[in-house]
Write an enzyme that holds these catalytic residues in place. Structure first.
Site: not given
Ligand code: OAD
Length: 251
Positions: A60, A115, A184
């Protein structure tokens, strides 16, 4: 095409790591993402922290330092959401799963970090959060407990309850429009927000580089958040219809 005029709508926005991807911050699950490089159970769980606090703190600390890197700055999508906060006539709740500070740096004043936040530490007993300038180390202890506790990152780890769930669920049941950006949809409860909002009658928009994670969205705008979010915000503010960019991607 969504014909509804959303100028007075009650809106909930959920952002994920994809909105910050174009700002130089890695996502979690894309190729080369954070969870490919680091074992999630070591870095993002209370058990991992108990086993090896130094390892977790160093992860972190590196991510905190990244926020100050010269190539990391809010992008057009963050700025568009700040504009929406300033100019939208109806209610707006911006919920982010992101622990970075790019929404605030773009000018959003009301951000619910479900988060947690990289810039903050918290007491492991009372969970009281506060801003911390210096890096995490055993020297940083709380002042709220009789026996000072080693401060931990103010991050919601796997197995822990996200922040602000009461407020978020209330807003989802009352909103007219739910917007998901750059997530995602793999981590609950955030992944379930779409179904709750839809069950209570909201319209829904998903913006993602990849195909949408859930079928109930009415509109899917496929592409980079930096292009799609400003487009969508302009449509909401002007009352113009909002168009899917990739309707075939809706299941
Ligand atoms: P992910 O890494 O799971 O997903 C990122 C999403 O962003 C994917 O669906 C990509 O297709 C999309 N993406 C990437 N680049 C992009 C762009 N330029 N424009 C639009 N979309 C784009 O991340 P999160 O869904 O945020 O939790 O993950 C959820 C949680 O999982 C996070 O908050 C974290 C992690 O474990 C904790 O740390 C508690």
């Amino acid at each position: 095409m969504m014909e509804t005029d959303f100028r007075n709508a009650n809106i909930v926005v959920l952002t994920g790591a994809g909105i910050s991807a174009a700002s130089g911050l890695s996502t979690f699950r894309d190729q080369g993402g954070l969870w490919e490089k680091y074992p999630v159970e070591d870095i993002a769980s209370p058990e991992g922290y108990q086993r090896d606090p130094e390892l977790v703190e160093s992860f972190y600390n590196a991510r905190r330092a990244q926020l100050d890197a010269s190539n990391v700055a809010p992008n057009a999508a963050h700025f568009a959401l700040a504009k929406l906060e300033q100019e939208h006539q109806g209610r707006l709740l911006l919920v982010t799963q992101n622990v970075d500070d790019l929404h605030e740096r773009a000018g959003s004043n009301q951000v619910l970090h479900m988060h947690g936040e990289l810039r903050k530490a918290c007491c492991p007993v009372t969970m009281q959060p506060f801003f911390m300038e210096q890096p995490f180390s055993a020297e940083n202890v709380c002042q709220c407990c009789e026996k000072p506790q080693r401060l931990r990152p103010n991050i919601v780890w796997f197995g822990e309850m996200p922040i602000g769930m009461g407020e978020i669920e209330q807003a989802l049941t009352e909103c007219d429009l739910f917007i998901s950006i750059g997530t995602s949809g793999t981590v609950y409860p955030a992944a379930g927000f779409i179904r709750l909002a839809k069950a209570f009658g909201a319209e829904a928009i998903d913006i993602n580089l990849e195909p949408s994670y859930s079928s109930p969205f009415n509109i899917f705008m496929q592409g980079c958040a930096t292009q799609q979010v400003p487009r969508m915000v302009e449509s909401i503010l002007s009352g113009e219809p909002i168009e899917s960019t990739a309707e075939e991607a809706l299941i």
